[in-house]
Design a protein around this motif. Structure first.
Motif, PDB file in Angstrom:
ATOM      1  N   VAL A 181       0.859  -1.187   0.000  1.00 45.46           N
ATOM      2  CA  VAL A 181       0.000   0.000   0.000  1.00 45.46           C
ATOM      3  C   VAL A 181       0.891   1.231   0.000  1.00 45.46           C
ATOM      4  O   VAL A 181       1.791   1.354   0.834  1.00 45.46           O
ATOM      5  N   VAL A 182       0.652   2.129  -0.941  1.00 49.44           N
ATOM      6  CA  VAL A 182       1.476   3.328  -1.078  1.00 49.44           C
ATOM      7  C   VAL A 182       0.599   4.569  -0.950  1.00 49.44           C
ATOM      8  O   VAL A 182      -0.420   4.693  -1.633  1.00 49.44           O
ATOM      9  N   ALA A 183       1.004   5.477  -0.076  1.00 49.35           N
ATOM     10  CA  ALA A 183       0.348   6.781   0.045  1.00 49.35           C
ATOM     11  C   ALA A 183       1.404   7.857  -0.143  1.00 49.35           C
ATOM     12  O   ALA A 183       2.377   7.922   0.613  1.00 49.35           O
ATOM     13  N   ARG A 209       3.087  17.198  -8.557  1.00 48.24           N
ATOM     14  CA  ARG A 209       4.244  16.719  -9.318  1.00 48.24           C
ATOM     15  C   ARG A 209       4.784  15.418  -8.744  1.00 48.24           C
ATOM     16  O   ARG A 209       5.086  14.483  -9.480  1.00 48.24           O
ATOM     17  N   PHE A 210       4.925  15.376  -7.439  1.00 47.01           N
ATOM     18  CA  PHE A 210       5.439  14.160  -6.806  1.00 47.01           C
ATOM     19  C   PHE A 210       4.505  12.986  -7.077  1.00 47.01           C
ATOM     20  O   PHE A 210       4.926  11.923  -7.551  1.00 47.01           O
ATOM     21  N   ASN A 211       3.227  13.163  -6.780  1.00 44.42           N
ATOM     22  CA  ASN A 211       2.276  12.064  -6.921  1.00 44.42           C
ATOM     23  C   ASN A 211       2.110  11.625  -8.367  1.00 44.42           C
ATOM     24  O   ASN A 211       1.970  10.430  -8.654  1.00 44.42           O
ATOM     25  N   ASP A 229      -5.076   7.225  -2.202  1.00 39.70           N
ATOM     26  CA  ASP A 229      -4.982   8.619  -2.632  1.00 39.70           C
ATOM     27  C   ASP A 229      -5.190   9.580  -1.462  1.00 39.70           C
ATOM     28  O   ASP A 229      -6.302  10.049  -1.197  1.00 39.70           O
ATOM     29  N   ALA A 230      -4.092   9.911  -0.785  1.00 33.22           N
ATOM     30  CA  ALA A 230      -4.164  10.847   0.343  1.00 33.22           C
ATOM     31  C   ALA A 230      -4.573  12.233  -0.123  1.00 33.22           C
ATOM     32  O   ALA A 230      -5.293  12.953   0.591  1.00 33.22           O
ATOM     33  N   TYR A 307     -10.369   4.782   5.691  1.00 27.03           N
ATOM     34  CA  TYR A 307     -10.469   4.868   4.227  1.00 27.03           C
ATOM     35  C   TYR A 307      -9.482   3.898   3.574  1.00 27.03           C
ATOM     36  O   TYR A 307      -9.838   3.151   2.649  1.00 27.03           O
ATOM     37  N   ALA A 308      -8.234   3.888   4.065  1.00 28.43           N
ATOM     38  CA  ALA A 308      -7.220   3.000   3.502  1.00 28.43           C
ATOM     39  C   ALA A 308      -7.593   1.534   3.708  1.00 28.43           C
ATOM     40  O   ALA A 308      -7.441   0.715   2.793  1.00 28.43           O
ATOM     41  N   LYS A 309      -8.111   1.205   4.882  1.00 27.58           N
ATOM     42  CA  LYS A 309      -8.516  -0.176   5.143  1.00 27.58           C
ATOM     43  C   LYS A 309      -9.620  -0.601   4.179  1.00 27.58           C
ATOM     44  O   LYS A 309      -9.633  -1.744   3.671  1.00 27.58           O
ATOM     45  N   GLY A 310     -10.541   0.290   3.889  1.00 24.42           N
ATOM     46  CA  GLY A 310     -11.584  -0.025   2.926  1.00 24.42           C
ATOM     47  C   GLY A 310     -11.030  -0.286   1.542  1.00 24.42           C
ATOM     48  O   GLY A 310     -11.477  -1.200   0.834  1.00 24.42           O
TER      49      GLY A 310
END
Length: 316
Positions: A181-183, A209-211, A229-230, A307-310
């Motif tokens: 998992v990447v944020a 730019r980073f994302n 998607d943070a 949210y991430a767990k979902g």
């Protein structure tokens, strides 16, 4: 130039779709994945207390999103400094030094992964979380604000940092990880720092730019890598009319650090020094998105973790 940006936007959107959607035939099913271990790398957004405190209100709760996700699986996650499997360290950049606060001794995300892989292996029952890029955005945006580099130089440096993070994610996959998992950074254009310095556009461009570079570099890894998607999530939480928080623009902490703190300048609030005794008078921290100029409160972390767990459940 307009065509160039339209093409870039389309490519980033396509990359995000590939990493956000399940790679196994469409539709969602109940999660079958239950990790034996949770391992984490990154910067202050994932730091569980490498130096004894976290970058939020230090209230003794499950106050970091990576720990929240681990707890939902019944797994412990503790800082590596205390013998745990979270290597995330405040102010750490992806590969560059010094860190966001000017310290050369902080392990980069690459060095965190080096340290883990030196004595550990990864497998199909591990959940690996990587939460990084915020310190790189802070560093590069600050240099522009200080007049030390141009915005074009900042954007080029952050594109490279995004690609560098993608390479570290690929290393984890090559080492055997099948659930990563990447944020990346949230949109710092929505942060109190951006508002206080009248630089919302600059910081939004920096985060984007980073994302964007990260997503494009990972476009072929949708089966093993999930992008959480943070930026989208915190955009929603800080939007006018959002229902989860009543204060979406100001820090709740008053813990001023005479030194560089979180990298946004000397003499600013540093949430790693924040406790329930160093809050705005009569404030309820559960109603604030931000603990300091950049980092979230415990409740914001918890909601992002949910949210991430979902997203993890829907994917795997």
């Amino acid at each position: 130039m307009a065509l160039h940006w339209m093409r870039r936007a389309w490519l980033v959107a396509a990359s995000a779709s590939a990493l956000l959607l399940a790679a196994c035939g469409g539709g969602t099913v109940d999660s079958q994945f239950s990790p034996d271990r949770v391992v984490a790398f990154g910067d202050a957004m994932g730091d569980l207390g490498q130096a004894g405190s976290r970058y939020t209100v230090n209230d003794g709760t499950v106050n970091n999103w990576t720990q929240f996700v681990a707890s939902q699986y019944g797994r412990d996650l503790a800082p590596s400094a205390a013998g745990g499997l979270s290597y995330a360290t405040g102010n750490a950049r992806v590969t560059a030094k010094p860190d966001a606060a000017g310290n050369s001794g902080t392990r980069t995300v690459k060095e965190q992964i080096d340290a883990f892989l030196a004595g550990n292996k990864l497998g199909g029952n591990d959940l690996v979380m990587v939460s990084a890029g915020t310190s790189d955005v802070i560093t590069q945006a600050r240099l522009v604000l200080e007049g030390s580099q141009t915005q074009a130089e900042m954007q080029a440096n952050l594109e490279q940092a995004g690609r560098d993070l993608a390479e570290q994610v690929k290393r984890l996959v090559s080492a055997g990880a099948t659930h990563v998992v990447v944020a990346g950074p949230f949109n710092l254009g929505r942060s109190p720092w951006a508002r206080q310095t009248a630089s919302t556009g600059l910081m939004e461009a920096a985060s984007t730019r980073f994302n964007g570079a990260l997503l494009v570099a990972l476009v072929d890894y949708g089966r093993t890598v999930l992008y959480v998607d943070a930026a989208l999530y915190f955009n929603n939480q800080t939007a006018d009319g959002g229902s989860d928080f009543s204060n979406r623009t100001e820090p709740v902490c008053t813990s001023v650090d005479a030194g560089p703190g979180i990298g946004t300048g000397n003499g600013q609030v540093n949430s790693s020094l924040c406790t329930t005794s160093t809050l705005v008078a009569n404030a309820n921290p559960a109603q604030y998105v931000f603990a300091d100029r950049v980092y979230p409160t415990p409740r914001a972390h918890q909601l992002f973790g949910d949210y991430a767990k979902g997203r993890i459940r829907d994917r795997w």
